[in-house]
Design an enzyme around this catalytic site. Structure first.
Site, PDB file in Angstrom:
ATOM      1  N   GLU A  35       0.879  -1.167   0.000  1.00  0.00           N
ATOM      2  CA  GLU A  35       0.000   0.000   0.000  1.00  0.00           C
ATOM      3  C   GLU A  35       0.918   1.219   0.000  1.00  0.00           C
ATOM      4  OE1 GLU A  35      -2.777   0.311   3.271  1.00  0.00           O
ATOM      5  OE2 GLU A  35      -3.527   2.225   2.491  1.00  0.00           O
ATOM      6  N   ARG A 262       4.723 -12.576   9.972  1.00  0.00           N
ATOM      7  CA  ARG A 262       5.397 -11.297   9.725  1.00  0.00           C
ATOM      8  C   ARG A 262       6.822 -11.368  10.231  1.00  0.00           C
ATOM      9  NH1 ARG A 262       1.529  -7.435   8.864  1.00  0.00           N
ATOM     10  NH2 ARG A 262       2.889  -5.645   8.960  1.00  0.00           N
ATOM     11  N   LYS A 272       3.991   0.918   9.657  1.00  0.00           N
ATOM     12  CA  LYS A 272       4.191   2.159   8.908  1.00  0.00           C
ATOM     13  C   LYS A 272       3.576   3.348   9.641  1.00  0.00           C
ATOM     14  CE  LYS A 272       2.893   0.189   5.002  1.00  0.00           C
ATOM     15  NZ  LYS A 272       2.456   0.001   3.613  1.00  0.00           N
TER      16      LYS A 272
HETATM   17  P1  ATP Z   1       2.324  -1.956   8.004  1.00  0.00           P
HETATM   18  O1  ATP Z   1       1.692  -2.626   9.154  1.00  0.00           O
HETATM   19  O2  ATP Z   1       3.773  -1.660   8.200  1.00  0.00           O
HETATM   20  O3  ATP Z   1       1.567  -0.766   7.503  1.00  0.00           O
HETATM   21  P2  ATP Z   1       1.199  -3.448   5.872  1.00  0.00           P
HETATM   22  O4  ATP Z   1       0.963  -4.875   5.936  1.00  0.00           O
HETATM   23  O5  ATP Z   1       0.009  -2.580   5.981  1.00  0.00           O
HETATM   24  O6  ATP Z   1       2.341  -3.051   6.883  1.00  0.00           O
HETATM   25  P3  ATP Z   1       1.567  -3.324   3.088  1.00  0.00           P
HETATM   26  O7  ATP Z   1       2.096  -2.218   2.272  1.00  0.00           O
HETATM   27  O8  ATP Z   1       0.131  -3.637   2.981  1.00  0.00           O
HETATM   28  O9  ATP Z   1       1.962  -3.012   4.573  1.00  0.00           O
HETATM   29  O10 ATP Z   1       2.435  -4.619   2.854  1.00  0.00           O
HETATM   30  C1  ATP Z   1       2.766  -5.115   1.580  1.00  0.00           C
HETATM   31  C2  ATP Z   1       3.099  -6.569   1.683  1.00  0.00           C
HETATM   32  O11 ATP Z   1       4.189  -6.743   2.570  1.00  0.00           O
HETATM   33  C3  ATP Z   1       1.931  -7.356   2.245  1.00  0.00           C
HETATM   34  O12 ATP Z   1       1.827  -8.567   1.523  1.00  0.00           O
HETATM   35  C4  ATP Z   1       2.317  -7.591   3.661  1.00  0.00           C
HETATM   36  O13 ATP Z   1       1.751  -8.757   4.164  1.00  0.00           O
HETATM   37  C5  ATP Z   1       3.843  -7.651   3.581  1.00  0.00           C
HETATM   38  N1  ATP Z   1       4.428  -7.236   4.845  1.00  0.00           N
HETATM   39  C6  ATP Z   1       4.248  -6.070   5.495  1.00  0.00           C
HETATM   40  N2  ATP Z   1       4.895  -6.062   6.659  1.00  0.00           N
HETATM   41  C7  ATP Z   1       5.525  -7.250   6.755  1.00  0.00           C
HETATM   42  C8  ATP Z   1       6.377  -7.865   7.731  1.00  0.00           C
HETATM   43  N3  ATP Z   1       6.699  -7.232   8.853  1.00  0.00           N
HETATM   44  N4  ATP Z   1       6.843  -9.105   7.478  1.00  0.00           N
HETATM   45  C9  ATP Z   1       6.526  -9.751   6.348  1.00  0.00           C
HETATM   46  N5  ATP Z   1       5.740  -9.238   5.390  1.00  0.00           N
HETATM   47  C10 ATP Z   1       5.233  -8.007   5.582  1.00  0.00           C
HETATM   48 MG    MG Z   2      -1.524  -3.851   4.402  1.00  0.00          MG
END
Ligand code: ATP
Ligand code: MG
Length: 562
Positions: A35, A262, A272
């Site tokens: 995102e 994660r 984020k």
């Molecule tokens: P955040 O909680 O930091 O905002 P998010 O999951 O909302 O993280 P996205 O941009 O939606 O962030 O993540 C893109 C991809 O990266 C998704 O498939 C997500 O599952 C993966 N991802 C995000 N954070 C992690 C993590 N800490 N470990 C492994 N994969 C991750």
């Molecule tokens: Mg997400």
């Protein structure tokens, strides 16, 4: 990219089983779906290395799909930064795609669901809907709008789309089961009204699709074979499948969601939202502050793409939540820089040494190996003269037998140079040492082959010739938080655990003159001090270095001593 032989992880096993059951290898397709509401961090690197790694292993395309369904938080700046970071990590996506490209298709499918009696417009407030939701052990109640006619739903949904209603007045919900044991199946939202400009579609849309409705359908449109996401989406899988059931033609490939743990890293936060707080509240200098766990922060700090990929590989893909030790990340960059970084001498906390029997005005060029780990790295010359700097903590007037550095009446070797002996000190009124007077053994020059040069003295210290030294700012970093899991404590704000000593700036350090023409990003080992890189702020004549990592894991040793 180096292929390492290792056991298949559980996701690769799932793929192997699907192939064994007849899935054609050319149908394999993956995606990385960020995102664009922030910069990528080391957690995202796990997902990037996983998805792009599978792409390489199976020679399958991997799409970069921006999951941009929330116009409130998304920006072009983040899109650009995400692309830069993925490329820098060494990966190449097949297609660059946006969920927002599918808004029309998603809308058309939503209309289809309404026609099939599988979706309805609800006029209630979110509070009212929450009250009807029930609990995991108590079924929810049906909305009074649940049995609206198809015609009425179609009309209302179209008017939502046309912007005729205010935000919060109507939503489109899937009509599933208000008694489902899975709360997510209790008539989840598909669309909400948002009168916000979108970074790509502008003012076109007044309604935006929810994540669950968007994600699976986007996977279907792109024909993603394996949609890999983190464990918090496990409960969503039932809904992912239900939404697919509504549009699946029976002929195309049907995507499959699977979940992995994660990546969490000790002594940092990875959300984020929290990273944005650190940036917006000025607690760090920006998304690329070298203390941030972002890819751009790690890059600026001196981490290399290979060190991050190797770390991701070593940390592995897990089925259950866990915390990876920051020391593992540090191990991988140290390991790489040990092989590749040229050795140089720099003095961060100088005290002057005068070699009283070295002729005034004399200078000589001494030969120094660039990297003993890499014979191909060659050598350079470094100037030596009568007055040099050494580190203040490399000298003591008196010290016990275990102190192998310089002390009065004793000898030490100057790296790449001579053996010196400390005879005397000059102090100011407060007792601070201003100068150390030494004599040198003229025959002891390193590498000269003389008997004196082979003489064993216990310690070797680094130095720079004062007359020839360059000045530089040096930034020393420590972990950003003092707590192993800063956001684990429910009663405290994670920012309460910020390490007040996470940045120490040395305004004037002294470097050997070979560093005059360095470029931002260049890596060095400052001998006995650690690995450093040239910061983006650095310019010829006003050099700035970052400490990437210390030579040894002093943190771990300190913890053991406690
Ligand atoms: P955040 O909680 O930091 O905002 P998010 O999951 O909302 O993280 P996205 O941009 O939606 O962030 O993540 C893109 C991809 O990266 C998704 O498939 C997500 O599952 C993966 N991802 C995000 N954070 C992690 C993590 N800490 N470990 C492994 N994969 C991750
Ligand atoms: Mg997400």
């Amino acid at each position: 990219m180096t292929e390492k032989k290792r056991a298949l992880n559980f996701l690769e096993q799932i793929i192997e089983e699907d192939l064994a059951k007849g899935l054609s290898p050319d149908k394999l397709r993956f995606r990385f779906p960020p995102e664009p509401n922030g910069y990528l961090h080391i957690g995202h690197a796990a997902s990037i290395c996983l998805n792009f790694g599978l792409g390489l292993t199976y020679e399958a395309p991997v799409n970069l799909r921006f999951d941009d369904t929330n116009p409130v938080k998304e920006e072009q700046e983040y899109v650009d930064a995400i692309k830069e970071d993925i490329k820098w990590l060494g990966f190449q996506w097949d297609k660059e795609l946006y969920s927002s490209d599918y808004f029309q298709q998603l809308y058309d499918w939503a209309v289809l669901l309404i026609r099939k009696g599988k979706a309805y417009v609800d006029d209630q407030s979110s509070e009212e809907m929450a009250r009807q939701k029930g609990t995991p052990t108590r079924p929810g109640e049906n909305s009074p709008y649940r049995d609206r006619s198809v015609e009425e739903n179609l009309e209302l949904f179209e008017r939502m789309k046309n912007g005729e209603f205010d935000e919060g007045t109507h939503v489109l919900r899937a009509k599933i089961d208000m008694a489902s044991p899975n709360m997510l199946m209790r008539d989840p939202l598909m669309y909400r009204i948002l009168k916000k400009s979108h970074h790509r579609t502008g003012e076109t849309w007044k309604i935006y699709p929810m994540y669950d409705w968007t994600h699976g359908e986007s996977d279907y449109i792109e024909q993603i074979s394996h949609s890999l996401c983190t464990l918090e989406f496990k409960n969503h899988r039932e809904l992912y499948d239900w939404f697919l059931d509504q549009v699946y033609s029976g002929e195309n490939l049907r995507p499959k969601q699977r979940e992995f743990a994660r990546r969490n890293l000790s002594y940092t936060v990875m959300s984020k939202r929290k990273l944005l707080q650190l940036v917006e509240e000025g607690l760090v200098a920006g998304w690329d502050d070298p203390r941030m766990p972002t890819i751009s922060g790690l890059r600026r700090r001196g981490y290399t793409p290979a060190s991050i990929r190797n770390f991701s590989e070593a940390a592995g893909i897990a089925k259950r939540d866990n915390v990876t030790d920051l020391a593992l990340l540090e191990f991988h960059i140290r390991n790489e820089l040990n092989k590749t970084a040229p050795r140089v001498m720099a003095v961060l906390d100088p005290v002057k040494v005068v070699i009283t029997n070295y002729p005034e005005g004399k200078e000589e060029q001494l030969k120094a190996e660039n990297n003993p780990e890499d014979p191909g790295a060659g050598s350079r010359s470094i100037p030596f003269s009568r007055e040099i700097y050494i580190e203040r903590n490399d000298f003591r007037e008196v010290a016990n037998k275990k102190f192998f550095r310089l002390k009065l009446g004793h000898e030490v070797r100057l790296k790449n140079a001579y053996i010196i002996k400390a005879n005397d000190v000059v102090k100011d009124g407060s007792g601070k040492i201003l100068e150390i007077h030494c004599t040198y053994d003229e025959d002891s020059k390193s590498g000269s082959g003389t008997e004196a040069s082979m003489r064993k003295v216990k310690g070797t210290i680094h130095w720079v010739s004062i007359e020839h030294a360059l000045q530089a700012e040096v930034r020393l970093y420590d972990r950003l938080f003092t707590h192993e899991a800063p956001d684990s404590d429910k009663d405290k704000d994670f920012k309460d655990y910020i390490n007040p000593e996470s940045l120490q700036v040395i305004p004037t350090a002294y470097l050997e003159p070979s560093l005059e023409n360095v470029d931002p990003g260049d890596h060095f080992q400052f001998q006995r001090l650690g690995y450093f890189n040239v910061d983006d702020d650095s310019e010829p004549g006003s050099l700035v270095f970052n400490r990437t990592v210390a030579l040894r894991d002093s943190w771990a040793r300190m913890q053991q001593k406690k």
